[in-house]
Write a protein that holds these residues in place. Structure first.
Motif, PDB file in Angstrom:
ATOM      1  N   LEU A   1       0.854  -1.178   0.000  1.00 48.45           N
ATOM      2  CA  LEU A   1       0.000   0.000   0.000  1.00 48.45           C
ATOM      3  C   LEU A   1       0.894   1.234   0.000  1.00 48.45           C
ATOM      4  CD1 LEU A   1      -2.845  -0.759   2.535  1.00 48.45           C
ATOM      5  CD2 LEU A   1      -3.081  -0.258   0.121  1.00 48.45           C
TER       6      LEU A   1
ATOM      7  N   LEU B   1      -0.537   7.891  -0.151  1.00 50.84           N
ATOM      8  CA  LEU B   1      -0.690   8.993  -1.097  1.00 50.84           C
ATOM      9  C   LEU B   1      -0.223  10.285  -0.442  1.00 50.84           C
ATOM     10  CD1 LEU B   1      -4.187   8.087  -2.498  1.00 50.84           C
ATOM     11  CD2 LEU B   1      -1.989   7.757  -3.579  1.00 50.84           C
TER      12      LEU B   1
ATOM     13  N   PHE C   1      -7.231   6.061  -0.589  1.00 46.88           N
ATOM     14  CA  PHE C   1      -6.221   5.253   0.086  1.00 46.88           C
ATOM     15  C   PHE C   1      -6.791   4.615   1.354  1.00 46.88           C
ATOM     16  CE2 PHE C   1      -2.920   5.095   3.414  1.00 46.88           C
ATOM     17  CZ  PHE C   1      -2.146   4.080   2.885  1.00 46.88           C
TER      18      PHE C   1
ATOM     19  N   ASN D   1      -8.887   1.729   0.479  1.00 52.79           N
ATOM     20  CA  ASN D   1      -8.020   0.595   0.143  1.00 52.79           C
ATOM     21  C   ASN D   1      -7.592  -0.131   1.414  1.00 52.79           C
ATOM     22  OD1 ASN D   1      -7.755   0.123  -2.560  1.00 52.79           O
ATOM     23  ND2 ASN D   1      -5.971   1.415  -2.867  1.00 52.79           N
ATOM     24  N   SER D   2      -7.215   0.642   2.430  1.00 60.31           N
ATOM     25  CA  SER D   2      -6.792   0.051   3.701  1.00 60.31           C
ATOM     26  C   SER D   2      -7.925  -0.745   4.336  1.00 60.31           C
ATOM     27  CB  SER D   2      -6.327   1.145   4.668  1.00 60.31           C
ATOM     28  OG  SER D   2      -5.247   1.867   4.120  1.00 60.31           O
TER      29      SER D   2
ATOM     30  N   SER E   1     -12.962   2.802  -2.960  1.00 58.40           N
ATOM     31  CA  SER E   1     -11.607   3.270  -3.251  1.00 58.40           C
ATOM     32  C   SER E   1     -11.478   3.665  -4.717  1.00 58.40           C
ATOM     33  CB  SER E   1     -10.593   2.176  -2.908  1.00 58.40           C
ATOM     34  OG  SER E   1      -9.295   2.589  -3.255  1.00 58.40           O
TER      35      SER E   1
ATOM     36  N   ILE F   1     -10.365   7.416  -6.044  1.00 59.58           N
ATOM     37  CA  ILE F   1      -9.082   7.592  -6.734  1.00 59.58           C
ATOM     38  C   ILE F   1      -9.309   8.054  -8.169  1.00 59.58           C
ATOM     39  CG2 ILE F   1      -6.947   6.474  -7.464  1.00 59.58           C
ATOM     40  CD1 ILE F   1      -7.164   4.650  -5.047  1.00 59.58           C
TER      41      ILE F   1
ATOM     42  N   TYR G   1       1.590   7.511  -7.798  1.00 59.42           N
ATOM     43  CA  TYR G   1       1.038   6.944  -6.572  1.00 59.42           C
ATOM     44  C   TYR G   1      -0.456   6.644  -6.732  1.00 59.42           C
ATOM     45  CZ  TYR G   1       5.419   8.539  -4.545  1.00 59.42           C
ATOM     46  OH  TYR G   1       6.746   8.733  -4.276  1.00 59.42           O
TER      47      TYR G   1
ATOM     48  N   ASN H   1      -2.133   2.837  -6.461  1.00 59.26           N
ATOM     49  CA  ASN H   1      -3.237   2.521  -5.555  1.00 59.26           C
ATOM     50  C   ASN H   1      -4.503   2.143  -6.316  1.00 59.26           C
ATOM     51  OD1 ASN H   1      -2.590   2.896  -2.546  1.00 59.26           O
ATOM     52  ND2 ASN H   1      -1.508   4.575  -3.541  1.00 59.26           N
TER      53      ASN H   1
ATOM     54  N   PHE I   1      -4.110  -1.442  -7.152  1.00 57.23           N
ATOM     55  CA  PHE I   1      -4.390  -2.261  -5.975  1.00 57.23           C
ATOM     56  C   PHE I   1      -5.894  -2.447  -5.789  1.00 57.23           C
ATOM     57  CE2 PHE I   1      -5.418  -2.471  -1.425  1.00 57.23           C
ATOM     58  CZ  PHE I   1      -4.777  -3.649  -1.091  1.00 57.23           C
ATOM     59  N   ALA I   2      -6.654  -1.357  -5.966  1.00 52.08           N
ATOM     60  CA  ALA I   2      -8.106  -1.435  -5.802  1.00 52.08           C
ATOM     61  C   ALA I   2      -8.724  -2.343  -6.862  1.00 52.08           C
ATOM     62  CB  ALA I   2      -8.717  -0.039  -5.863  1.00 52.08           C
TER      63      ALA I   2
END
Length: 637
Positions: free
Chosen positions: A7, A10, A68, A71-72, A79, A83, A103, A107, A110-111
């Motif tokens: 992760l 940002l 972000f 995402n966590s 997310s 984003i 960045y 992310n 990742f999402a």
């Protein structure tokens, strides 16, 4: 394949309009809340800032921060929404390939991966690369993972090997080994797993992970002895780790790895015809952290030790389940055999659900087919080993925990009538049956002996909230049992807080509840209170026998590596040696009749298993369909 996502915070430069004002303090609060896991509060503060943002830069930064946070939280759809807003806003004043956007792209990838849209994840990771992103190890590792998820193994190898050149860490080596194993090239996989094993200062879970992968590789090479040896070493590491002070994360990691290692070990040991080793791994699937504490860390008993403690004409049947196979072990005083049962796990689950539904709906026609199929799958293959047996202790696994084996029959009734069902050779007619979560735990528990100051403690609830049936017959069953004993106590519609029980028999009659989507079930204590699993863990309830006379009191959530998490498990933990509980709904009048016969048999000197079995055999003659008698089961001997 195990993967650790990176992760990327940002933490773009805070816009100048915020740098020197009070909102900087709010950003610091947001950071603190994120570290504490209070994500919604952090989002709320950021939304307040968003409402008064002065420029598109300000808005872009805040959108990115919120994305972000989601995402966590692994709330990937939210997310993605935030984003994308951040990127759209930021592109007003930057070029798409500006490094400041990297960045956000990372992310965003990742999402998308979190939603299993790996093609989009690849697209944005590659876009981050084009910006001149400063962390090529991360992007190459991510791309390797995404391509592996799409089964594009050559592309996955390409990017993993690029990452390996940058940083030859164990995780990349095992990822490459995994791909070669998937490509059915175990020799190449072995090379990379061995390299990973030589790295210094490996964390215990990394070391266990590598041994697990090496075992899979040796299995593919037909080297079962080497595979089992590595799994035993990994298991020993986990046992040592479990005796240390553990965080909740540690406990979950240990449970996951014990399950993975035990399932693989069970399958390999069966292939290698190593029955004792296979039984050890089957017990590991049941002896979770809670059960190990109950057994006072004595661990898993060897087969020879178990055999010495098994009674005359008694057999122990232990079932164990891996990801694809169901096994059964039959253990007697002088014999021990292992079977891989031919049923598929899908058909097993389907038959158990149909069986339970037929009981719930009191539908004899629906009952016949799943009962016969379950008997043929679970019992018939073992019958040659049960020729002179009259007593069974069944150690179930996963969904089998909620199956009343005594109600299974090898054939359909000759006619669909009470007489037809009365003539069925139910398993309970042939065997005295009891259950336990683990063979090793059974004998560790049964070894405990204690003199109790009371013979009987009864609790009867009759009055409940609106819409709940009064349990008049439940009160009568408790009163009947109470009258049989000399040293006794009786509580009516009350269960004192912090009650310390020290009694041979503890009997509670009330409504039970269970939700298959909840781990914890419980018993209702009148109109406004409940007795749950957590309550019992906090109580001192020591008894030779606990009778939970309430619907579904024996139900629980099947957890691989732990067994059934429910009231019986909590009572075992609290010090109870034997438990009678119900596996489905049962009328209070039917329960009353069974319990009257049970206590009559106990007073005549029969064991709990004999007393309950004989009560059922008598009751079947009057009410032959299992919905009236099958629910009550004994956990113990």
């Amino acid at each position: 394949m195990k993967w650790c996502f990176y992760l990327i915070a940002l933490r773009l430069l805070i816009p100048s309009s915020y740098a020197q004002n009070s909102d900087t303090i709010i950003y610091n609060k947001v950071d603190k809340l994120k570290k504490e896991g209070q994500f919604e509060k952090a989002v709320s503060l950021l939304n307040d800032l968003l409402a008064k943002a002065n420029t598109s830069k300000d808005s872009s930064y805040i959108f990115g921060e919120i994305g972000f946070i989601y995402n966590s939280k692994r709330d990937f759809h939210k997310s993605l929404s935030y984003i994308h807003k951040a990127i759209k806003t930021q592109l007003v004043y930057t070029d798409s390939l500006d490094q400041k956007n990297a960045y956000l792209y990372i992310n965003l990838s990742f999402a998308y991966a979190g939603t299993k849209n790996y093609k989009k994840a690849i697209q944005y990771t590659q876009l981050a690369n084009k910006t001149g992103y400063n962390y090529p190890f991360i992007t190459n590792n991510k791309l390797g993972f995404y391509y592996s998820r799409l089964n594009q193994r050559d592309s996955a190898l390409h990017y993993y090997k690029k990452a390996l050149k940058i940083k030859p860490v164990p995780g990349i080596l095992t990822n490459i080994g995994d791909i070669y194993l998937q490509k059915n090239q175990p020799e190449k996989a072995l090379k990379y797993f061995k390299q990973a094993q030589t790295k210094p200062n490996l964390h215990v879970y990394t070391s266990v992970s590598i041994k697990y992968r090496l075992s899979k590789t040796y299995r593919a090479l037909g080297k079962h002895y080497q595979a089992l040896k590595l799994l035993q070493q990994a298991d020993s590491q986990l046992i040592i780790r479990s005796k240390q002070v553990l965080t909740q994360s540690d406990k979950l990691s240990i449970a996951r790895w014990v399950t993975a290692i035990a399932q693989l070990g069970l399958d390999i040991a069966y292939q290698a015809k190593q029955k004792e080793c296979a039984f050890y791994f089957s017990e590991r699937l049941k002896m979770g952290i809670v059960l190990e504490k109950i057994a006072k860390d004595k661990g898993i008993l060897p087969i020879a030790t178990l055999q010495k403690r098994i009674g005359a004409r008694e057999k122990l049947i232990a079932y164990a389940q891996t990801s694809k196979n169901l096994y059964a072990f039959v253990i007697g005083r002088t014999d021990f055999e292992m079977y891989r049962l031919s049923t598929t796990l899908t058909s097993l689950k389907k038959n158990i659900e149909a069986f339970q539904q037929s009981i719930a709906q009191v539908d004899p026609r629906m009952f016949v087919q799943p009962s016969v199929q379950l008997y043929n799958s679970l019992i018939a293959p073992l019958l040659p080993r049960l020729k002179y047996t009259t007593k069974l202790v069944i150690i179930p696994s996963l969904s089998l925990n909620n199956l009343p084996f005594g109600a299974l029959a090898p054939q359909s009734p000759s006619v669909m009538s009470a007489d037809g069902f009365r003539a069925l050779p139910y398993l309970i007619r042939r065997f005295e049956i009891s259950y336990y979560p683990s063979a090793s735990l059974l004998f560790a528990s049964q070894a405990k002996q204690k003199n109790y100051p009371l013979d009987f403690t009864g609790v009867a609830y009759t009055q409940f909230g609106t819409g709940k049936k009064e349990l008049i017959w439940g009160e009568k069953e408790v009163q009947y049992a109470y009258n049989l004993f000399t040293r006794k106590k009786l509580y009516s519609n009350s269960f004192p807080n912090n009650l310390t029980l020290d009694t041979r028999i503890f009997h509670i009659s009330t409504h039970g509840f269970y939700d298959e989507h909840e781990v914890l079930g419980g018993l209702e204590l009148g109109t406004n209170d409940t007795l749950t699993v957590n309550n019992i863990y906090a109580q001192s309830i020591r008894a030779d026998l606990a009778v939970l006379s309430g619907c579904q009191s024996g139900m629980g959530q099947p957890i691989t590596g732990e067994g059934i998490i429910g009231l019986p498990r909590a009572l075992l933990y609290a010090g109870v040696r034997n438990i009678i509980a119900t596996q489905f709904f049962l009328s209070d009048r039917a329960t009353y009749r069974l319990m009257i016969m049970f206590y009559y048999n106990v007073k005549k000197g029969y064991t709990y298993r004999q007393a309950l079995t004989y009560a059922k055999r008598v009751y079947i003659n009057q009410y032959p369909f299992p919905a009236r008698w099958g629910a009550l089961v004994l956990i113990g001997k």
